[in-house]
Design a protein around this motif. Structure first.
Motif, short mmCIF file in Angstrom:
data_model
loop_
_atom_site.label_atom_id
_atom_site.label_comp_id
_atom_site.label_asym_id
_atom_site.label_seq_id
_atom_site.Cartn_x
_atom_site.Cartn_y
_atom_site.Cartn_z
N GLU A 19 0.78 -1.18 0.01
CA GLU A 19 -0.05 0.08 0.05
C GLU A 19 0.92 1.39 0.08
OE1 GLU A 19 -3.52 2.08 2.64
OE2 GLU A 19 -2.67 0.05 3.14
N LYS A 28 -2.41 3.41 -7.94
CA LYS A 28 -3.43 2.91 -7.21
C LYS A 28 -3.79 1.50 -7.16
CE LYS A 28 -4.77 7.36 -6.48
NZ LYS A 28 -4.51 7.60 -4.92
N THR A 32 -4.34 -0.49 -3.77
CA THR A 32 -5.69 -1.36 -3.70
C THR A 32 -5.16 -2.98 -3.40
OG1 THR A 32 -6.79 0.05 -5.08
CG2 THR A 32 -7.80 -2.02 -4.52
N LYS A 35 -4.28 -2.87 0.27
CA LYS A 35 -5.34 -2.79 1.28
C LYS A 35 -6.01 -4.17 1.29
CE LYS A 35 -6.23 2.00 0.90
NZ LYS A 35 -6.96 3.17 0.26
#
Length: 55
Positions: A19, A28, A32, A35
């Motif tokens: 992350e 991104k 993601t 996460k």
């Protein structure tokens, strides 16, 4: 500590690193993925705690 707890902890560390790398590189997709890895690690750690309580 059982294997599920250990793997959960490792997934969380890996997810945090991924992350942060995604944030640093402004990616991104990687952010993601990190996460998701952290969430998967928390879930696996929870499974390990339940197994410990049942034993």
């Amino acid at each position: 500590m059982n294997k599920d707890k250990l793997k959960g902890d490792l997934d969380q560390v890996k997810g945090e690193a991924k992350e942060q790398w995604g944030k640093l590189t402004d990616d991104k997709s990687t952010e993601t993925e990190g996460k998701w890895d952290k969430a998967k690690g928390k879930l696996r750690e929870g499974v390990g705690e339940v197994k410990d309580k049942l034993d």
